[in-house]
Write an enzyme that holds these catalytic residues in place. Structure first.
Site, short mmCIF file in Angstrom:
data_model
loop_
_atom_site.label_atom_id
_atom_site.label_comp_id
_atom_site.label_asym_id
_atom_site.label_seq_id
_atom_site.Cartn_x
_atom_site.Cartn_y
_atom_site.Cartn_z
N SER A 1 21.35 39.52 69.68
CA SER A 1 21.12 39.65 71.11
C SER A 1 19.94 38.79 71.52
O SER A 1 18.97 38.64 70.76
CB SER A 1 20.83 41.12 71.48
N TYR B 1 15.43 48.31 70.15
CA TYR B 1 16.66 47.52 70.05
C TYR B 1 16.33 46.08 69.70
O TYR B 1 16.98 45.45 68.86
CB TYR B 1 17.41 47.60 71.38
#
Length: 261
Positions: free
Chosen positions: A145, A156
């Protein structure tokens, strides 16, 4: 644009295939001749299996929890039992559960984010390596990501930074033994609302504002000033998994409209 024979007879294993990017990638492989093993812990996986079968592709669907090594081992065993090989693995499990400034994360939430977005890739790679080494070939495509440089998603981001490190380090170890390891780093992606959300709790007013700040930052950081589409995320994954990318390994390709993450 599909190429119907690009993956003919190849066995592609796609995790997180019940929704979103994972489903788009699995359908792309099916349209281009692959034999599919799709995995998820959501019952929506059956819809993906049915769509793949409707394209005329061979498919095995495995409902499994990939946050544990036993789940990844069971998945690899199911793939080899059905098809006798694993040519391609796409590690796609992951996704932000909460979105807020780091000081508001509880210890249990931080652990849950790491479990969701790091361990499935770590275990998935470990589970398929013996199979690929025995074959003398294989491709692993990890889905990272651009949120490794972002706001309100620090756990995350840490997990996806780990995915980038896994990609680079595995490539150093195994590229000389016939296995390519690569990754994409998707940016903001337009997709249908998740029918089974990662976090089912109703957002507070503050949480809504924090999430909107993520959206605003994502669009601002993109040189194209927009979100991408599922097709725009799936296409680079399919390319990297194909023989067209045969001299590419150890890299993470940002797919965020110019945002390098």
């Amino acid at each position: 644009m599909t190429r119907p024979s690009r993956f003919t007879a190849r066995v592609a294993l796609v995790t997180g295939a019940a929704q979103g990017i994972g489903r788009a990638v699995a359908l792309g492989f099916a349209a281009e001749g692959a034999r599919l093993v799709v995995a998820d812990r959501s019952p929506l996986l059956e819809e993906t299996r049915a769509q793949i079968a409707a394209l005329g592709a061979e498919v095995e669907a495995v409902t499994v929890d990939l946050e544990a090594f036993a789940g990844a081992q069971a998945l690899a065993a199911a793939a080899t039992a059905r098809f006798g090989a694993i040519d391609i693995l796409v590690n796609n499990v992951g996704g932000t559960i909460w979105a807020k400034p780091y000081e508001h994360y509880a210890e249990t939430e931080i652990i849950a984010e790491i479990n969701r977005s790091l361990y499935p890739t770590l275990w998935g790679c470990r589970a398929v390596l013996p199979v690929m080494l025995a074959q003398g070939r294989g491709v692993i495509v990890n889905v990272s990501s651009i949120a490794t440089r972002s706001i309100h998603r620090l756990p995350y981001a840490a997990a996806k930074g780990g995915v980038n490190a896994i990609t680079a380090s595995l490539a150093f170890e195994y590229s000389g033994r016939g296995i390519r390891i690569v990754a994409t780093a998707p940016g903001g992606t337009e997709a249908p609302a998740r029918r089974i959300p990662r976090n089912g709790a109703q957002r507070t007013v503050a949480e809504e504002a924090w999430y909107q700040e993520i959206v605003d930052q994502t669009v601002s950081s993109s040189l194209m000033k927009r979100y991408g589409t599922l097709a725009e995320q799936a296409a680079p994954i399919l390319f990297l998994a194909s023989d067209e990318a045969s001299y590419i390994t150890g890299v993470t390709l940002p797919v965020g409209g110019g945002d390098l993450g």
